[in-house]
Write a protein that holds these residues in place. Structure first.
Motif, PDB file in Angstrom:
ATOM      1  N   GLU A 168      -9.093   2.154   3.411  1.00  0.00           N
ATOM      2  CA  GLU A 168      -9.222   3.858   3.634  1.00  0.00           C
ATOM      3  C   GLU A 168      -8.806   3.660   2.479  1.00  0.00           C
ATOM      4  O   GLU A 168      -9.037   4.956   1.185  1.00  0.00           O
ATOM      5  N   MET A 169      -7.288   2.678   2.661  1.00  0.00           N
ATOM      6  CA  MET A 169      -6.116   3.716   1.880  1.00  0.00           C
ATOM      7  C   MET A 169      -6.282   2.753   0.723  1.00  0.00           C
ATOM      8  O   MET A 169      -5.880   3.292  -0.774  1.00  0.00           O
ATOM      9  N   VAL A 170      -7.348   1.448  -0.042  1.00  0.00           N
ATOM     10  CA  VAL A 170      -7.491   0.620  -1.266  1.00  0.00           C
ATOM     11  C   VAL A 170      -8.238   1.869  -1.954  1.00  0.00           C
ATOM     12  O   VAL A 170      -7.796   1.916  -3.072  1.00  0.00           O
ATOM     13  N   GLN A 171      -9.350   2.174  -1.128  1.00  0.00           N
ATOM     14  CA  GLN A 171      -9.904   3.393  -1.863  1.00  0.00           C
ATOM     15  C   GLN A 171      -9.163   4.259  -2.271  1.00  0.00           C
ATOM     16  O   GLN A 171      -9.633   4.706  -3.595  1.00  0.00           O
TER      17      GLN A 171
ATOM     18  N   GLN B 141      -0.996  -2.333  -9.497  1.00  0.00           N
ATOM     19  CA  GLN B 141      -1.859  -3.134  -8.806  1.00  0.00           C
ATOM     20  C   GLN B 141      -1.706  -3.628  -7.217  1.00  0.00           C
ATOM     21  O   GLN B 141      -0.814  -3.556  -7.197  1.00  0.00           O
ATOM     22  N   LEU B 142      -2.633  -3.703  -6.857  1.00  0.00           N
ATOM     23  CA  LEU B 142      -2.274  -4.285  -5.113  1.00  0.00           C
ATOM     24  C   LEU B 142      -2.260  -5.219  -5.487  1.00  0.00           C
ATOM     25  O   LEU B 142      -3.285  -6.197  -5.626  1.00  0.00           O
ATOM     26  N   ALA B 143      -1.774  -6.299  -4.381  1.00  0.00           N
ATOM     27  CA  ALA B 143      -1.461  -8.085  -4.027  1.00  0.00           C
ATOM     28  C   ALA B 143      -3.310  -8.225  -3.404  1.00  0.00           C
ATOM     29  O   ALA B 143      -3.753  -7.424  -2.930  1.00  0.00           O
ATOM     30  N   GLU B 144      -3.948  -9.185  -3.761  1.00  0.00           N
ATOM     31  CA  GLU B 144      -4.927  -9.445  -3.344  1.00  0.00           C
ATOM     32  C   GLU B 144      -4.973  -8.995  -1.798  1.00  0.00           C
ATOM     33  O   GLU B 144      -6.067  -9.209  -1.627  1.00  0.00           O
TER      34      GLU B 144
ATOM     35  N   ILE C 141       0.751  -1.233  -0.048  1.00  0.00           N
ATOM     36  CA  ILE C 141      -0.223   0.139   0.374  1.00  0.00           C
ATOM     37  C   ILE C 141       0.623   1.200  -0.027  1.00  0.00           C
ATOM     38  O   ILE C 141       0.108   1.978  -0.703  1.00  0.00           O
ATOM     39  N   PRO C 142       1.896   1.258   0.958  1.00  0.00           N
ATOM     40  CA  PRO C 142       2.712   2.691   1.430  1.00  0.00           C
ATOM     41  C   PRO C 142       3.346   2.678  -0.625  1.00  0.00           C
ATOM     42  O   PRO C 142       3.257   3.966  -0.842  1.00  0.00           O
ATOM     43  N   GLN C 143       3.794   1.740  -0.841  1.00  0.00           N
ATOM     44  CA  GLN C 143       4.331   2.160  -2.104  1.00  0.00           C
ATOM     45  C   GLN C 143       3.860   1.756  -3.416  1.00  0.00           C
ATOM     46  O   GLN C 143       4.266   2.943  -4.235  1.00  0.00           O
TER      47      GLN C 143
END
Length: 164
Positions: free
Chosen positions: A146-149, A133-136, A106-108
């Motif tokens: 919240e960070m994913v959104q 993309q983020l890992a699953e 998430i930070p990267q």
């Protein structure tokens, strides 16, 4: 806080350049294999060195050099994502799963997307956004939603509303 001098800032830029050259040399010498390090980590580090150069050039008021270094930074910071999700990536065969690379989190991801927004280059955004993309495991983590959104919103903004 004391303002750094132009000479100090130039030293930071030179140090980042030296770090890049040192890293290239270590890669050729087999340092990564000897210490069982992922290629993704080397690309991320190189991206961070270029980011440092971009910041230094920006502080010196050299906008063209800052943009050039930021462009290189983004390309290297995006390589771990391309290795994981781009079938045409030349380094794909050397990729580790995103969960094991330590460079896709998430930070990267947020940092990369913010750098892409700062550069504001539609061509680079169109080229790279499909692979950022983020890992699953992050996509399904309710505590991080919240960070994913936020990351999803940045992706939509950078793709100018076009989603993959």
């Amino acid at each position: 806080m004391k303002q750094p001098t132009a000479e100090q800032i130039q030293e930071w830029i030179d140090d980042a350049h030296d770090d890049i050259e040192s890293q290239k040399r270590r890669l050729k010498e087999g340092f990564r294999e000897k210490h069982n390090l992922t290629l993704e980590r080397f690309f991320r580090a190189r991206g961070l060195y270029y980011r440092d150069m971009a910041l230094g050039h920006a502080m010196l008021g050299d906008r063209p050099q800052a943009k050039e270094a930021l462009t290189e930074s983004i390309r290297y910071l995006a390589l771990p994502y391309r290795m994981a999700y781009d079938e045409a990536c030349e380094y794909r065969d050397q990729a580790v799963p995103p969960e094991k690379s330590g460079t896709i989190g998430i930070p990267q991801t947020n940092s990369l997307l913010l750098a892409m927004a700062a550069l504001d280059n539609d061509e680079i955004n169109a080229e790279l956004i499909p692979f950022v993309q983020l890992a699953e495991r992050y996509e399904k983590d309710q505590e991080l939603m919240e960070m994913v959104q936020t990351i999803r919103a940045l992706q939509v903004m950078l793709s100018r509303g076009r989603t993959a």
